[in-house]
Design a protein around this motif. Structure first.
Motif, PDB file in Angstrom:
ATOM      1  N   LEU A   1       0.925  -0.979  -0.012  1.00  0.00           N
ATOM      2  CA  LEU A   1       0.022  -0.028  -0.172  1.00  0.00           C
ATOM      3  C   LEU A   1       0.901   1.176  -0.098  1.00  0.00           C
ATOM      4  O   LEU A   1       0.503   2.363  -0.748  1.00  0.00           O
ATOM      5  CB  LEU A   1      -0.741  -0.009   1.208  1.00  0.00           C
ATOM      6  CG  LEU A   1      -2.062  -0.908   1.214  1.00  0.00           C
ATOM      7  CD1 LEU A   1      -2.780  -1.005   2.591  1.00  0.00           C
ATOM      8  CD2 LEU A   1      -2.892  -0.590   0.254  1.00  0.00           C
ATOM      9  N   GLY A   2       1.966   1.252   0.806  1.00  0.00           N
ATOM     10  CA  GLY A   2       2.655   2.615   0.972  1.00  0.00           C
ATOM     11  C   GLY A   2       3.430   2.596  -0.405  1.00  0.00           C
ATOM     12  O   GLY A   2       3.293   4.073  -0.560  1.00  0.00           O
TER      13      GLY A   2
ATOM     14  N   TYR B   1       0.722   4.493  -2.740  1.00  0.00           N
ATOM     15  CA  TYR B   1       0.200   5.711  -2.356  1.00  0.00           C
ATOM     16  C   TYR B   1       1.224   6.679  -3.067  1.00  0.00           C
ATOM     17  O   TYR B   1       0.823   7.738  -3.435  1.00  0.00           O
ATOM     18  CB  TYR B   1       0.331   5.858  -0.865  1.00  0.00           C
ATOM     19  CG  TYR B   1       0.437   6.858  -0.351  1.00  0.00           C
ATOM     20  CD1 TYR B   1      -0.871   8.002  -0.137  1.00  0.00           C
ATOM     21  CD2 TYR B   1       1.766   7.696   0.301  1.00  0.00           C
ATOM     22  CE1 TYR B   1      -0.556   9.098   0.465  1.00  0.00           C
ATOM     23  CE2 TYR B   1       1.925   8.854   0.503  1.00  0.00           C
ATOM     24  CZ  TYR B   1       0.744   9.530   0.717  1.00  0.00           C
ATOM     25  OH  TYR B   1       0.982  10.785   1.201  1.00  0.00           O
ATOM     26  N   GLU B   2       2.601   6.273  -2.919  1.00  0.00           N
ATOM     27  CA  GLU B   2       3.419   7.213  -3.569  1.00  0.00           C
ATOM     28  C   GLU B   2       3.255   7.433  -5.027  1.00  0.00           C
ATOM     29  O   GLU B   2       3.742   8.753  -5.482  1.00  0.00           O
ATOM     30  CB  GLU B   2       4.819   7.008  -3.152  1.00  0.00           C
ATOM     31  CG  GLU B   2       5.142   6.777  -1.705  1.00  0.00           C
ATOM     32  CD  GLU B   2       6.230   6.000  -1.347  1.00  0.00           C
ATOM     33  OE1 GLU B   2       7.258   6.348  -1.934  1.00  0.00           O
ATOM     34  OE2 GLU B   2       5.916   4.925  -0.787  1.00  0.00           O
TER      35      GLU B   2
ATOM     36  N   ARG C   1       1.004  13.756  -7.875  1.00  0.00           N
ATOM     37  CA  ARG C   1       0.401  15.117  -6.860  1.00  0.00           C
ATOM     38  C   ARG C   1       0.782  16.422  -7.654  1.00  0.00           C
ATOM     39  O   ARG C   1       1.615  16.198  -8.626  1.00  0.00           O
ATOM     40  CB  ARG C   1       1.254  14.847  -5.414  1.00  0.00           C
ATOM     41  CG  ARG C   1       2.906  14.770  -5.779  1.00  0.00           C
ATOM     42  CD  ARG C   1       3.557  14.404  -4.510  1.00  0.00           C
ATOM     43  NE  ARG C   1       3.254  13.034  -4.036  1.00  0.00           N
ATOM     44  CZ  ARG C   1       2.737  12.724  -2.931  1.00  0.00           C
ATOM     45  NH1 ARG C   1       2.158  13.631  -2.030  1.00  0.00           N
ATOM     46  NH2 ARG C   1       2.596  11.372  -2.670  1.00  0.00           N
TER      47      ARG C   1
ATOM     48  N   PRO D   1       1.853   5.974   4.766  1.00  0.00           N
ATOM     49  CA  PRO D   1       0.954   6.918   4.466  1.00  0.00           C
ATOM     50  C   PRO D   1       0.199   7.973   5.399  1.00  0.00           C
ATOM     51  O   PRO D   1       0.386   9.231   5.190  1.00  0.00           O
ATOM     52  CB  PRO D   1       0.092   6.144   3.350  1.00  0.00           C
ATOM     53  CG  PRO D   1       0.248   4.951   3.915  1.00  0.00           C
ATOM     54  CD  PRO D   1       1.280   4.608   4.625  1.00  0.00           C
TER      55      PRO D   1
ATOM     56  N   GLY E   1       3.387   9.746   7.003  1.00  0.00           N
ATOM     57  CA  GLY E   1       4.043  10.511   6.199  1.00  0.00           C
ATOM     58  C   GLY E   1       2.952  11.849   5.385  1.00  0.00           C
ATOM     59  O   GLY E   1       3.756  12.743   4.785  1.00  0.00           O
ATOM     60  N   GLY E   2       1.834  11.729   5.463  1.00  0.00           N
ATOM     61  CA  GLY E   2       1.032  12.691   4.682  1.00  0.00           C
ATOM     62  C   GLY E   2       0.385  13.546   5.409  1.00  0.00           C
ATOM     63  O   GLY E   2      -0.146  14.592   5.102  1.00  0.00           O
TER      64      GLY E   2
ATOM     65  N   LYS F   1      12.817  -0.497   3.469  1.00  0.00           N
ATOM     66  CA  LYS F   1      11.961   0.705   2.736  1.00  0.00           C
ATOM     67  C   LYS F   1      12.394   1.996   3.071  1.00  0.00           C
ATOM     68  O   LYS F   1      12.174   2.658   1.944  1.00  0.00           O
ATOM     69  CB  LYS F   1      10.582   0.218   3.363  1.00  0.00           C
ATOM     70  CG  LYS F   1       9.997  -1.050   3.084  1.00  0.00           C
ATOM     71  CD  LYS F   1       9.797  -1.262   1.483  1.00  0.00           C
ATOM     72  CE  LYS F   1       8.479  -0.394   1.220  1.00  0.00           C
ATOM     73  NZ  LYS F   1       8.104  -0.758  -0.360  1.00  0.00           N
TER      74      LYS F   1
ATOM     75  N   GLN G   1      12.838   5.099  -0.088  1.00  0.00           N
ATOM     76  CA  GLN G   1      11.968   6.292  -0.314  1.00  0.00           C
ATOM     77  C   GLN G   1      12.691   7.325  -1.177  1.00  0.00           C
ATOM     78  O   GLN G   1      14.091   7.501  -0.707  1.00  0.00           O
ATOM     79  CB  GLN G   1      11.508   6.793   1.052  1.00  0.00           C
ATOM     80  CG  GLN G   1      10.675   5.632   1.414  1.00  0.00           C
ATOM     81  CD  GLN G   1       9.574   4.932   0.918  1.00  0.00           C
ATOM     82  OE1 GLN G   1       8.779   5.769   0.386  1.00  0.00           O
ATOM     83  NE2 GLN G   1       9.715   3.443   0.874  1.00  0.00           N
TER      84      GLN G   1
ATOM     85  N   GLU H   1      10.983  10.344  -0.745  1.00  0.00           N
ATOM     86  CA  GLU H   1      10.342  11.488  -0.396  1.00  0.00           C
ATOM     87  C   GLU H   1      10.692  11.570   1.261  1.00  0.00           C
ATOM     88  O   GLU H   1      10.970  10.482   1.780  1.00  0.00           O
ATOM     89  CB  GLU H   1       8.824  11.148  -0.278  1.00  0.00           C
ATOM     90  CG  GLU H   1       8.366  11.938  -1.425  1.00  0.00           C
ATOM     91  CD  GLU H   1       6.801  11.926  -1.495  1.00  0.00           C
ATOM     92  OE1 GLU H   1       6.275  11.769  -0.388  1.00  0.00           O
ATOM     93  OE2 GLU H   1       6.170  11.835  -2.420  1.00  0.00           O
TER      94      GLU H   1
ATOM     95  N   MET I   1       8.278  10.211   3.927  1.00  0.00           N
ATOM     96  CA  MET I   1       8.007   8.673   3.867  1.00  0.00           C
ATOM     97  C   MET I   1       9.242   8.159   4.433  1.00  0.00           C
ATOM     98  O   MET I   1       9.175   6.867   5.288  1.00  0.00           O
ATOM     99  CB  MET I   1       7.957   8.458   2.426  1.00  0.00           C
ATOM    100  CG  MET I   1       6.641   8.776   2.049  1.00  0.00           C
ATOM    101  SD  MET I   1       5.247   8.348   3.125  1.00  0.00           S
ATOM    102  CE  MET I   1       4.945   6.645   2.366  1.00  0.00           C
TER     103      MET I   1
ATOM    104  N   TYR J   1       8.732   5.152   7.426  1.00  0.00           N
ATOM    105  CA  TYR J   1       9.416   3.844   7.505  1.00  0.00           C
ATOM    106  C   TYR J   1      10.343   3.626   8.632  1.00  0.00           C
ATOM    107  O   TYR J   1      10.380   2.721   9.066  1.00  0.00           O
ATOM    108  CB  TYR J   1       9.971   3.668   6.053  1.00  0.00           C
ATOM    109  CG  TYR J   1       8.805   2.950   5.257  1.00  0.00           C
ATOM    110  CD1 TYR J   1       8.332   1.789   5.568  1.00  0.00           C
ATOM    111  CD2 TYR J   1       8.338   3.558   4.015  1.00  0.00           C
ATOM    112  CE1 TYR J   1       7.339   1.238   4.662  1.00  0.00           C
ATOM    113  CE2 TYR J   1       7.352   3.278   3.307  1.00  0.00           C
ATOM    114  CZ  TYR J   1       6.697   1.975   3.305  1.00  0.00           C
ATOM    115  OH  TYR J   1       5.894   1.336   2.881  1.00  0.00           O
TER     116      TYR J   1
END
Lengths: 94, 324, 111, 491
Positions: free
Chosen positions: C101-102, C105-106, C110, D226, D229-230, D285, D289, D291, D294, D298
């Motif tokens: 999922l993670g 999502y990215e 955007r 998410p 991170g969001g 993970k 990334q 970002e 994120m 993680y």
């Protein structure tokens, strides 16, 4: 008296069964509404009538009658709304 | 005879649940869900829990059902018919493990629970006895109200906070544009019915609140009926959701404010938090309950009415309101 | 077997059924149904088991009353977020419902 | 007058104020409230330090009929860290929310409800009360995640809400089974009565699974990145530092306090195993990334894995090793809370300054916005477990416990985990110290408000300082439990 009560309740149940049968077997929404509201309201009325003599006091009897009355009003309105909605949809299609 | 009825009831409950999960379209699922709630209310009666039956019928079947119907009505036809046991619209990867694993885990869960229920040890502590013993000091005669508003009132306080948080989130989610909802169909019959039916509903709500101190009933059930009356009015086209914002906020929080104030002010007299002075315990509990009923009714109603208006879903990103 | 115990068993059945549904259904509304029914199963176990061999027990009944109210607010909250999400994305599922999922999502675009 | 209830009343009252009077300057008022709250916490801390643990019967009803609040060494430590981090986050939010008007209106009520529920969980002594507390935490946290209601955060919030609700149901199921088996919801009474049997095991399994989902331990971690991170920066900080710890705290209390006698060694080792998986998976993970938020999220997944190592180290080992593991684990909770909130706050500043969430966008910012980067680095030092820092002390205690009890495999996990952490922290640094980018004048940034930079630096400094002052919380953890006078009087 008791036999009368039993007879009334059995008759009430019969109408419920018939109504449900109608709901399941009819193939058009209008007739289904017809079946379920008419038969069930009558059935419930008979049930209430059959139970009335067993009420402990007058207050309980009034409650029983109120239940019947409320169901009558509610089911009348609900079936009206369903039918109204159906009609609007059909007119929209034409 | 009774056992046969119970067995039938239980099986009907399970079938209804299966119907909710695997019926073809979502509207059918919602109807099954409401039926499930009503059956469950019957089960509560059989389990000697009339309070729960009331709450289940009003909240579990009634309000949740209305919320779900409202949500389903806003889905487009394609999404409402979204078929049950599929994996995605993409229909991809029906791998073996993704079919076996759910069955396997469900069976394991069931067996574990079966064992846990079957080989249950006998409880060494009996809380019902303790409740019965302390009931005279609680200020109310109905044990469930005593537990909810006296012995474990702290839980209830936090529970109201939970409800309030849900409303705050609902407010935060409401789009800023507050154009009045156009054309709530003012059906004459529905309008007339609700005008006549709402007053008795309010009476019943108040009665249930008042009855709570000595028999099944109380703030939550009364509040749920109040909420139902308000939802009814809204659906019939009375513009009651346009209450002044500040008035609504105070109404929402009133029960919590009173509860918290009473709970705290007793500490001035050197008593522990949430203690009721014994001489006025009954009156205080009733007062708190009355305020809670009012607030709970408003909260449950606004959880329904704050729902975002039916916006045609935009699949493009332009619909995003990121600009804020 | 008393009625109390029987309904506790029904509760266990409901939980297993709902858990199965939660695994295989990705439709967000069906999942809301699933945890509502799962919650009902837990409530049945709570009251049914506590009252088996004992008298009526007001404590679990009060707890379940609290639970019902919490459940309805959870449902309302989930529906609110879902509806807002649906209005923005026209999706009724969260894409790729497993532990990647993670990542998915990215990958969403955007600004 | 006893202080314990005020730790609940103050945040609830402030929540009401910020909900009902949105026209007041609720930000500064919140800061005032935080000061009051911190004062109350400090006084309670002092009182517990002097007189030992306290029990407080709400409504004067003794457990098991009523609900009891417990304030022991661990509780006051967590209360203190909560007040501290929340205060700094509130201060940070004052500046941060200037650019988020709509969110600011609902941020504060949710902030206060979150604080109240966290305090409630630290203090709770009753299983069902913990359930209501957990739900309150969930609702407030989900609400804060979706404040900026765009598509990504709504999806993240939904996923978070669904998993959290599932976790709550698992927890409640376990509570229902425990109640039916023992007839009580009071944790202390349960600790005396509990015995290994089928019902207990199923109940504890159900509770554990529910809480693992809520704590986002591998393999149930997928909702966390998410969501954390969001969210807005101060929200991420609160969530990563405190919210996930609340469910871990319950798990630890239940297994090590209440169910110590029924925890099979194999379960404890299993917890350790998923912890190890979380450390490596989360680390890898994080490394992948691109970002920055994120990456930090993680990193939380990985760091939560260390917490799970407490179970195999503390269960079934000699008392002194068990104590070391317990202390190490709780010190790790504190150190990670400080470091991770510092990291999220500093990253929030960085993102605001460069206007992008990408790590690449940070190229060459080491000379432009050094304070925030320094805060990020200090927090990183603690996360890696380099001396001197809180993270180092925590890992050192756990290492000692592992070596002492001869569980060498956990020694390997602990050391490799630190290495992995170092790798992804340095990934950020490699980019930001990129000499070419500095020379070419890339990385032009907006000025960050001083308050934001300072808050992150303050927390990061505390994470390091915990390396010198670790004795303080560790000492409190081993306080004996003493009944309050109130309790004795009414018995």
């Amino acid at each position: 008296m008791m036999y009368l009560q039993i007879a009334l309740i059995c008759l009430g149940c019969f109408f419920f069964i018939v109504g449900t049968l109608g709901l399941l077997r009819f193939n058009d929404a209008y007739s289904r509404i017809h079946a379920i509201t008419k038969a069930d309201n009558l059935g419930l009325g008979l049930l209430v009538l059959g139970l009335l003599p067993s009420a402990v006091n007058a207050f309980q009897g009034i409650k029983l009658l109120l239940i019947w009355l409320l169901v009558l009003v509610a089911s009348a309105t609900a079936s009206y709304l369903i039918a109204h909605y159906l009609k609007q949809q059909q007119e929209g299609d034409v | 005879m009774n056992l046969a009825f119970d067995v039938l009831l239980g099986i009907a409950l399970l079938l209804c649940a299966a119907g909710v999960f695997y019926s073809r379209d979502l509207f059918r699922a919602v109807v099954m869900f409401i039926a499930f709630g009503l059956l469950l209310a019957l089960v509560w009666v059989r389990l000697d829990a009339p309070d729960l039956a009331l709450a289940e019928a009003a909240i579990g079947a009634g309000l949740t059902g209305v919320l779900m119907i409202d949500a389903v009505a806003h889905l487009s036809a394609k999404n409402a018919h979204h078929q049950g046991a599929q994996f995605d619209q993409t229909g991809a990867r029906p791998q073996l493990w993704s079919r076996i694993l759910p069955v396997f885990s469900a069976v394991i869960i069931f067996i574990l629970l079966l064992g846990a229920i079957w080989w249950r040890p006998d409880a060494p502590v009996s809380l019902p006895d303790l409740v019965a013993e302390s009931l005279p000091e609680s200020g109310v005669e109905h044990p469930i109200t005593a537990v909810l508003l006296n012995f474990r009132s702290y839980d209830t306080l936090l529970e109201i906070a939970v409800l309030l948080v849900a409303v705050v989130v609902a407010m935060a989610l409401k789009p800023d544009t507050s154009e009045p909802e156009a054309g709530n169909s003012k059906d004459p019959i529905l309008h007339g019915l609700s005008a006549r039916l709402v007053p008795p509903m309010l009476v019943v709500g108040v009665y249930i609140l008042w009855a709570g101190s000595y028999m099944p009933g109380g703030a939550f059930q009364g509040g749920a009926i109040l909420a139902a009356a308000l939802v009814f009015l809204k659906l019939a086209g009375f513009g009651i959701e346009r209450l002044a914002d500040s008035l609504l906020r105070i109404g929402l929080a009133l029960g919590f404010i009173v509860f918290l104030t009473v709970a705290t002010s007793v500490m001035i007299g050197g008593r522990p938090f949430l203690t009721y002075p014994e001489s006025v315990a009954g009156e205080l509990i009733f007062f708190i309950e009355a305020m809670l009923t009012f607030s709970i009714g408003l909260i449950l109603f606004s959880l329904f009415s704050q729902a975002p208006p039916p916006v045609a879903p935009t699949s493009s990103l332009q619909g995003e309101q990121d600009e804020r | 077997m008393s009625a109390n115990l029987w309904f506790a068993l029904v509760g266990a059945g409901l939980i297993a059924l709902a858990a199965f549904t939660f695994f295989v259904q990705t439709h967000l509304l069906r999942r809301i149904f699933a945890f509502n029914i799962m919650g009902s199963g837990v409530f049945l176990i709570m009251v049914g088991m506590a009252q088996h061999l004992r008298q009526t027990d007001p404590v679990p009944q009060a707890l379940v009353l609290t639970g019902i109210v919490v459940a309805v607010s959870a449902t309302a909250l989930a529906l609110l977020i879902f509806r807002r999400f649906y209005a923005l994305s026209a999706a009724v599922t969260l894409t790729q419902d497993n532990d990647t999922l993670g990542d998915s999502y990215e990958q969403e675009p955007r600004q | 007058m006893n202080l314990i209830p005020f730790l609940l009343v103050i945040p609830l009252a402030w929540a009401l104020i910020s909900l009902l009077l949105p026209r007041l300057p609720i930000g500064p008022i919140a800061l005032l409230g935080m000061l009051v709250q911190s004062l109350a916490t400090a006084l309670l801390w002092r009182s517990v330090q002097l007189h030992g643990a306290e029990r407080y019967a709400i409504g004067d009803w003794m457990a098991p009929l009523g609900i009891t609040l417990v304030a022991d060494g661990l509780t006051v430590t967590l209360l203190a860290i909560t007040a501290l981090i929340a205060m700094v986050c509130a201060f940070y939010a004052l500046f941060y929310l200037r650019s988020h008007r709509h969110e600011a209106r609902y941020f504060w009520p949710l902030f206060w409800f979150l604080l109240a529920s966290l305090n409630g969980i630290w203090l709770a002594g009753d299983l069902f009360n913990l359930y209501v507390g957990l739900e309150l935490v969930t609702f407030a946290a989900v609400g804060m995640v979706i404040l900026s209601a765009n598509r990504q955060t709504l999806a993240a919030g939904l996923r978070y809400l669904y998993m959290a609700l599932l976790g709550s149901i698992g927890y409640l199921l376990g509570v229902a089974l425990l109640y039916s088996a023992y007839g009580t919801l009071d944790m202390r009474q349960l600790a005396e009565l509990i015995e290994p049997n089928w019902t207990t095991h199923v109940a504890m399994l159900s509770i554990s699974l529910g809480l693992l989902v809520k704590t986002a331990i591998f393999p149930f971690h997928f909702w966390l990145p998410p969501a954390h991170g969001g969210a807005l920066a101060p929200v991420s900080a609160l969530l990563s530092a405190l919210v996930v710890k609340s469910s871990f705290y319950i798990l630890a209390r239940l297994w090590l306090d209440v169910g110590a006698d029924v925890l099979p060694v194999i379960t404890a080792q299993g917890f350790g195993l998923i912890g190890a998986c979380a450390i490596f998976y989360g680390g890898f993970k994080a490394l992948q990334q691109d970002e920055i938020k994120m990456l930090v999220a993680y990193s939380t997944v990985a760091q939560l894995g260390y917490l799970m190592l407490v179970f195999p180290l503390a269960a079934g080992t000699a008392p002194e090793h068990s104590m070391l593991a317990w202390q190490g684990g709780m010190l790790h909770v504190l150190a990670h809370a400080l470091a991770k909130s510092a990291m999220f706050l500093s990253v929030g500043t960085l993102v605001l300054a460069v206007g992008s969430k990408k790590i690449d966008a940070l190229a060459g910012i080491s000379t432009r916005i050094p304070l925030s980067l320094f805060a990020f680095g200090l927090a990183g030092v603690s996360l890696m477990g380099l001396p001197p820092s809180g993270g180092f002390n925590a890992k050192w205690l756990m290492l000692q416990s592992a070596i002492g009890s001869g569980q060498w495999h956990w020694v390997v996990v602990l050391s490799l985990g630190s290495l992995l952490t170092a790798t992804y922290i340095f990934k950020v640094f490699r980019v930001s110290f990129d000499q070419q980018a500095i020379d070419s004048g890339k990385g032009l940034v907006k000025r960050a408000p001083w308050g934001m930079e300072l808050s992150a630096l303050f927390l990061a400094g505390l994470a390091i300082a915990l390396g010198f002052a670790a004795a303080l919380p560790v000492e409190l953890l081993s306080l004996p439990e003493v009944e309050s006078s109130l309790m004795e009087a009414s018995q």
